[in-house]
Design a protein around this motif. Structure first.
Motif, PDB file in Angstrom:
ATOM      1  N   UNK A 103      26.668  34.947  42.854  1.00  0.00           N
ATOM      2  CA  UNK A 103      27.199  35.897  43.836  1.00  0.00           C
ATOM      3  C   UNK A 103      26.716  35.545  45.242  1.00  0.00           C
ATOM      4  N   UNK A 104      25.463  35.116  45.329  1.00  0.00           N
ATOM      5  CA  UNK A 104      24.920  34.732  46.632  1.00  0.00           C
ATOM      6  C   UNK A 104      25.660  33.523  47.189  1.00  0.00           C
ATOM      7  N   UNK A 105      26.024  32.601  46.310  1.00  0.00           N
ATOM      8  CA  UNK A 105      26.795  31.440  46.744  1.00  0.00           C
ATOM      9  C   UNK A 105      28.132  31.881  47.340  1.00  0.00           C
ATOM     10  N   UNK A 106      28.794  32.845  46.674  1.00  0.00           N
ATOM     11  CA  UNK A 106      30.067  33.355  47.185  1.00  0.00           C
ATOM     12  C   UNK A 106      29.861  34.057  48.523  1.00  0.00           C
ATOM     13  N   UNK A 107      28.786  34.851  48.618  1.00  0.00           N
ATOM     14  CA  UNK A 107      28.495  35.554  49.868  1.00  0.00           C
ATOM     15  C   UNK A 107      28.152  34.565  50.972  1.00  0.00           C
ATOM     16  N   UNK A 108      27.404  33.533  50.627  1.00  0.00           N
ATOM     17  CA  UNK A 108      27.030  32.500  51.589  1.00  0.00           C
ATOM     18  C   UNK A 108      28.271  31.805  52.134  1.00  0.00           C
ATOM     19  N   UNK A 109      29.184  31.446  51.233  1.00  0.00           N
ATOM     20  CA  UNK A 109      30.404  30.759  51.654  1.00  0.00           C
ATOM     21  C   UNK A 109      31.305  31.664  52.487  1.00  0.00           C
ATOM     22  N   UNK A 110      31.256  32.976  52.201  1.00  0.00           N
ATOM     23  CA  UNK A 110      32.079  33.921  52.953  1.00  0.00           C
ATOM     24  C   UNK A 110      31.474  34.208  54.327  1.00  0.00           C
ATOM     25  N   UNK A 111      30.162  34.445  54.355  1.00  0.00           N
ATOM     26  CA  UNK A 111      29.513  34.865  55.589  1.00  0.00           C
ATOM     27  C   UNK A 111      29.020  33.716  56.445  1.00  0.00           C
ATOM     28  N   UNK A 112      28.646  32.600  55.806  1.00  0.00           N
ATOM     29  CA  UNK A 112      28.054  31.484  56.536  1.00  0.00           C
ATOM     30  C   UNK A 112      28.654  30.168  56.065  1.00  0.00           C
ATOM     31  N   UNK A 113      29.936  29.970  56.258  1.00  0.00           N
ATOM     32  CA  UNK A 113      30.584  28.750  55.768  1.00  0.00           C
ATOM     33  C   UNK A 113      30.145  27.515  56.547  1.00  0.00           C
ATOM     34  N   UNK A 127      20.677  33.825  37.494  1.00  0.00           N
ATOM     35  CA  UNK A 127      21.804  32.895  37.611  1.00  0.00           C
ATOM     36  C   UNK A 127      23.049  33.593  38.142  1.00  0.00           C
ATOM     37  N   UNK A 128      23.313  34.805  37.623  1.00  0.00           N
ATOM     38  CA  UNK A 128      24.495  35.541  38.070  1.00  0.00           C
ATOM     39  C   UNK A 128      24.365  35.950  39.533  1.00  0.00           C
ATOM     40  N   UNK A 129      23.165  36.379  39.932  1.00  0.00           N
ATOM     41  CA  UNK A 129      22.934  36.774  41.316  1.00  0.00           C
ATOM     42  C   UNK A 129      23.031  35.573  42.249  1.00  0.00           C
ATOM     43  N   UNK A 130      22.533  34.431  41.788  1.00  0.00           N
ATOM     44  CA  UNK A 130      22.651  33.209  42.595  1.00  0.00           C
ATOM     45  C   UNK A 130      24.114  32.843  42.799  1.00  0.00           C
ATOM     46  N   UNK A 135      24.092  24.137  56.949  1.00  0.00           N
ATOM     47  CA  UNK A 135      23.627  23.136  55.991  1.00  0.00           C
ATOM     48  C   UNK A 135      23.271  23.774  54.647  1.00  0.00           C
ATOM     49  N   UNK A 136      23.392  22.955  53.595  1.00  0.00           N
ATOM     50  CA  UNK A 136      23.165  23.429  52.236  1.00  0.00           C
ATOM     51  C   UNK A 136      21.708  23.792  51.988  1.00  0.00           C
ATOM     52  N   UNK A 137      20.806  23.256  52.799  1.00  0.00           N
ATOM     53  CA  UNK A 137      19.391  23.556  52.623  1.00  0.00           C
ATOM     54  C   UNK A 137      19.134  25.052  52.720  1.00  0.00           C
ATOM     55  N   UNK A 138      19.909  25.725  53.555  1.00  0.00           N
ATOM     56  CA  UNK A 138      19.715  27.168  53.694  1.00  0.00           C
ATOM     57  C   UNK A 138      20.014  27.891  52.385  1.00  0.00           C
ATOM     58  N   UNK A 139      21.039  27.438  51.687  1.00  0.00           N
ATOM     59  CA  UNK A 139      21.332  28.101  50.420  1.00  0.00           C
ATOM     60  C   UNK A 139      20.256  27.809  49.387  1.00  0.00           C
ATOM     61  N   UNK A 140      19.651  26.633  49.440  1.00  0.00           N
ATOM     62  CA  UNK A 140      18.568  26.338  48.507  1.00  0.00           C
ATOM     63  C   UNK A 140      17.405  27.297  48.692  1.00  0.00           C
ATOM     64  N   UNK A 141      17.171  27.740  49.926  1.00  0.00           N
ATOM     65  CA  UNK A 141      16.132  28.743  50.172  1.00  0.00           C
ATOM     66  C   UNK A 141      16.471  30.036  49.450  1.00  0.00           C
ATOM     67  N   UNK A 142      17.741  30.419  49.510  1.00  0.00           N
ATOM     68  CA  UNK A 142      18.160  31.664  48.872  1.00  0.00           C
ATOM     69  C   UNK A 142      18.056  31.545  47.359  1.00  0.00           C
ATOM     70  N   UNK A 152      21.484  40.444  51.633  1.00  0.00           N
ATOM     71  CA  UNK A 152      20.332  39.567  51.397  1.00  0.00           C
ATOM     72  C   UNK A 152      20.554  38.191  52.006  1.00  0.00           C
ATOM     73  N   UNK A 153      21.739  37.623  51.801  1.00  0.00           N
ATOM     74  CA  UNK A 153      22.041  36.291  52.332  1.00  0.00           C
ATOM     75  C   UNK A 153      21.902  36.280  53.858  1.00  0.00           C
ATOM     76  N   UNK A 154      22.472  37.260  54.521  1.00  0.00           N
ATOM     77  CA  UNK A 154      22.397  37.320  55.978  1.00  0.00           C
ATOM     78  C   UNK A 154      20.975  37.590  56.457  1.00  0.00           C
TER      79      UNK A 154
END
Length: 339
Positions: A120-130, A115-118, A134-141, A179-181
């Motif tokens: 952080x990944x959300x923050x990284x996703x929003x920073x690197x891939x705003x 949960x904590x890593x997810x 589409x949100x579907x990509x974050x669901x994959x992560x 990881x997100x990238x």
């Protein structure tokens, strides 16, 4: 939190949440309640078909409170969806204590890490891939992180993860960003639900774990200013990372990502000096995304824009796989980050 409810009555004069059917509420583990900590969220428990207010926002959690939850056999607590960000921050702030607490079942501790890593990944996703990515990509992560628990739900693995977060917090955050990238770029040509993607995602998160085996100041100084002996130490961190992880049940692809993340297409990388034809495509993507995240991550007040980082990477044509660079640029272009 003085009025701890028993199985037959509610807390705080028996007040019930207006959405007792669970709408607008999120399940959380009772193991996440840490004595001597204050939560910035209200807690609810389920009694019959109703949710009962158990602890007001801002109250101090106590040992008695945690023991009573155990006696009641509470499987889940609930927080309001509106308070879930506060709960997530609470877990992140206390994750080391949770991961180190052997009284908490391994599966629960692993879920906390997930949960904590997810988050952080959300923050990284929003920073690197705003947006407009589409949100579907974050669901994959999110799914990838959850799938990794089949390898990490062990005491020894959780102890290493706790050490990684404790001694290398910024390195851990960098790993999540890479990881997100990496995963987003790989999904442009790889099956999304493949075991390989999970293995590479773990390798991306853990790629710098070997740095924990070396003096931290080695990595705060410019590489060109180091002595030859210190440069050799820096170059040893990928192999040290594999050593740290060798006792864990990790896939070979994960270990390859850790070992080869500083190799180059032209063979001038380390530790093995492997050339492009010797490197798997997923490692090439990781190498590239590692460089990009390093260049764009704020450190000591210095941070390149995406355009500047890509320009610098393009100038090092012999170091990176140009086809993988094209794929990364396409991902960033869809996120409107290349101009």
């Amino acid at each position: 939190m003085g009025n701890i409810p028993s199985a037959g009555n509610g807390a705080h004069n028996g007040k019930h949440d207006g959405k007792g059917d669970g709408r607008g509420m999120v399940k959380v583990s009772p193991f996440m309640v840490i004595p001597s900590r204050v939560g910035g969220f209200s807690l609810y428990l389920k009694q019959g078909d109703r949710l009962v207010l158990y602890a007001e926002k801002g109250e101090l959690f106590t040992e008695e409170h945690k023991q009573r939850l155990t006696l009641l056999g509470v499987d889940h607590l609930y927080v309001r969806a509106a308070d879930y960000d506060q709960f997530t921050r609470y877990v992140q702030d206390n994750i080391l204590e949770i991961l180190d607490d052997e009284a908490i079942p391994v599966t629960e501790r692993a879920r906390v890490w997930s949960d904590a890593t997810t988050s952080l990944a959300r923050e990284a996703f929003d920073r690197s891939l705003p947006a407009p990515v589409d949100k579907r990509r974050f669901q994959r992560i999110r799914k990838l992180i959850a799938d990794s628990l089949r390898f990490l739900s062990r005491d020894d693995a959780l102890k290493e993860l706790a050490r990684f977060i404790r001694d290398g917090e910024e390195t851990f955050h960098h790993g999540v960003g890479v990881m997100v990238l990496t995963v987003t770029t790989l999904c442009s040509f790889m099956k999304e639900d493949s075991d390989l993607l999970v293995a590479v995602g773990m390798g991306a998160i853990l790629h710098d774990i070997g740095k924990l085996e070396l003096p931290p100041d080695l990595f705060t100084r410019k590489f060109d200013t180091l002595s030859r002996a210190d440069k050799d130490l820096v170059k040893s961190h990928p192999a040290l990372g594999v050593g740290v992880c060798s006792a864990l049940p990790l896939p070979q692809e994960t270990l390859q990502c850790i070992l080869f993340h500083h190799e180059r297409e032209d063979g001038l990388g380390y530790p093995s000096g492997s050339t492009g034809p010797m490197l798997p495509s997923y490692v090439k993507v990781l190498i590239l995304c590692n460089e990009y995240d390093n260049l764009t991550r704020p450190r000591n007040g210095r941070r390149l824009t995406p355009f500047e980082a890509l320009a610098r990477i393009k100038a090092m044509r012999s170091a990176f796989d140009m086809d993988m660079l094209r794929r990364l640029i396409e991902v960033l272009a869809r996120a409107d980050l290349t101009s």
